[in-house]
Design an enzyme around this catalytic site. Structure first.
Site, short mmCIF file in Angstrom:
data_model
loop_
_atom_site.label_atom_id
_atom_site.label_comp_id
_atom_site.label_asym_id
_atom_site.label_seq_id
_atom_site.Cartn_x
_atom_site.Cartn_y
_atom_site.Cartn_z
N ASP A 159 -7.00 -10.39 16.11
CA ASP A 159 -6.97 -8.93 16.14
C ASP A 159 -7.26 -8.41 17.54
OD1 ASP A 159 -6.83 -6.32 14.92
OD2 ASP A 159 -9.02 -6.24 14.99
N HIS B 113 0.02 -3.66 15.38
CA HIS B 113 -0.63 -3.15 14.17
C HIS B 113 0.37 -2.52 13.20
CE1 HIS B 113 -4.58 -3.95 15.92
NE2 HIS B 113 -5.09 -3.68 14.74
N HIS C 192 -6.66 -9.51 8.07
CA HIS C 192 -6.09 -8.48 8.94
C HIS C 192 -5.72 -9.06 10.30
CE1 HIS C 192 -5.90 -4.52 11.00
NE2 HIS C 192 -6.55 -5.13 11.97
N HIS D 1 1.60 -5.36 11.31
CA HIS D 1 0.57 -5.67 10.29
C HIS D 1 0.73 -4.78 9.07
CE1 HIS D 1 -3.14 -4.28 8.34
NE2 HIS D 1 -3.49 -5.56 8.32
#
Length: 358
Positions: free
Chosen positions: A168, A252, A269, A255
């Site tokens: 991340d 993101h 995540h 994601h």
């Protein structure tokens, strides 16, 4: 460029072994008698032995598994009399604590139990629906009162969360870079943000593997501390000082598209963001950078393909679904000038082709 809303840090931040023993003294003078403590079952089991008796009346609230608007409403109803909100857990619990504190207009103390993201630092919450699909994130007008990080507590967490935190956080550089490289004269807060973002990439590539080895050996060594603080502190500074230019862009959004594919729901995540970084780089046609990251991804077992994220087969239907939700209205990928799903489809296909050429 638009003006920056700088919320660089919580009021108090401490990272050291045994730091939670300082909590009673840190709360002195805060005029707090009643607190609400939001936790998970596993997070509280791990944290309780580290937390001293507090001179407070505490309402303990176990969360229901997601950071959703509905869950925030439930918690706020149960904590309406609290003068302080304490969050003990991973990112979703910390996000719930921040959202509840904002809704109730109360200060927030955060105690992370997982080294998986910068949620303890950043004054925002990411919201999902009740089945785990991404909905939105909200930035709050007030930063957190206190963040206390005990490395011994983080060492109790599964190593998969440390790896996800690295995945991340390494995206911070690539997402901030693509949003800012066209800005010729950068304000000082943005320079601070970009320095922090580059620090994230460099420290994690240099120390990431050693930190995972230290975790597996249950040893709090300099590499572990350095990586934990990079994930929480440096990672949080990127958005805290860079505002919209330092929060999220392509990785993101990918994601968020991946959350619409049920096979990926069992993956963390940060793992999905790490794959999103590769797709973002493919969108930028920076294939040499993908090749540069591959050995690091391989070394710490970050996903390089949708196969690594639980899919038994990469079908056109799945790729189309990811791309469609990656580029839906309001997604941060639009900040880097990408709006067509077909472009994302091609980038995913490029990443998958590179994977099979290894």
């Amino acid at each position: 460029m638009e003006s920056l809303n700088v919320q660089g840090a919580p009021a108090v931040y401490r990272c050291q072994q045994g730091v939670l023993a300082q909590l009673p003294d840190l709360l002195k003078g805060k005029h707090v008698n009643k607190a609400g403590l939001i936790h998970g079952e596993q997070s509280w089991s791990a944290a309780e032995p580290h937390i001293p008796d507090l001179p407070l009346s505490i309402s303990y609230q176990k969360y229901n598994g997601e950071c959703s608007h509905k869950e925030v409403e439930r918690l706020c109803e149960n904590l309406s009399g609290a003068e302080l909100i304490i969050g003990v857990g991973g990112g979703k619990i910390l996000d719930l604590a921040k959202a509840s504190g904002d809704r109730l207009d109360k200060p927030v103390v955060l105690i992370p139990t997982l080294p998986s993201n910068c949620a303890a630092w950043t004054p925002l919450s990411v919201f999902y629906d009740e089945t785990g699909n991404f909905e939105e994130y909200i930035v709050f007008p007030r930063s957190t009162l206190m963040v206390l990080v005990d490395p011994d507590l983080l060492l109790d967490s599964p190593v998969e969360y440390l790896r996800a935190g690295i995945g991340d956080t390494i995206a911070k550089w690539y997402e901030a870079d693509v949003l800012t490289r066209h800005i010729k004269t950068k304000p000082v807060p943005l320079d601070v943000s970009l320095h922090a973002a580059k620090l994230c990439r460099d420290v994690l590539i240099e120390n990431g593997s050693d930190s995972i080895r230290a975790h597996q050996q249950q040893e709090v060594d300099p590499s572990f501390i350095r990586v934990v603080e990079t994930i929480i502190l440096a990672g949080g500074m990127v958005g805290g000082f860079g505002d919209v230019y330092g929060r999220i862009s392509g990785a993101h959004s990918v994601h968020n598209g991946l959350t619409k594919v049920k096979e990926t729901h069992g993956h963390l995540h940060g793992d999905k963001v790490a794959y999103g970084t590769l797709v973002q780089l493919a969108l930028e046609e920076r294939f040499e950078e993908i090749e540069r990251l591959y050995p690091f991804y391989q070394q710490i077992q970050l996903p390089k393909s949708l196969i690594d994220l639980g899919l038994s087969e990469v079908t056109n239907e799945v790729v189309q679904t990811i791309a469609r939700y990656t580029t839906r209205q309001g997604e941060s990928i639009h900040l880097m000038g990408v709006s067509e799903a077909d472009v994302v489809v091609a980038a995913i296909q490029n990443v998958e082709e590179l994977y099979h050429k290894q």
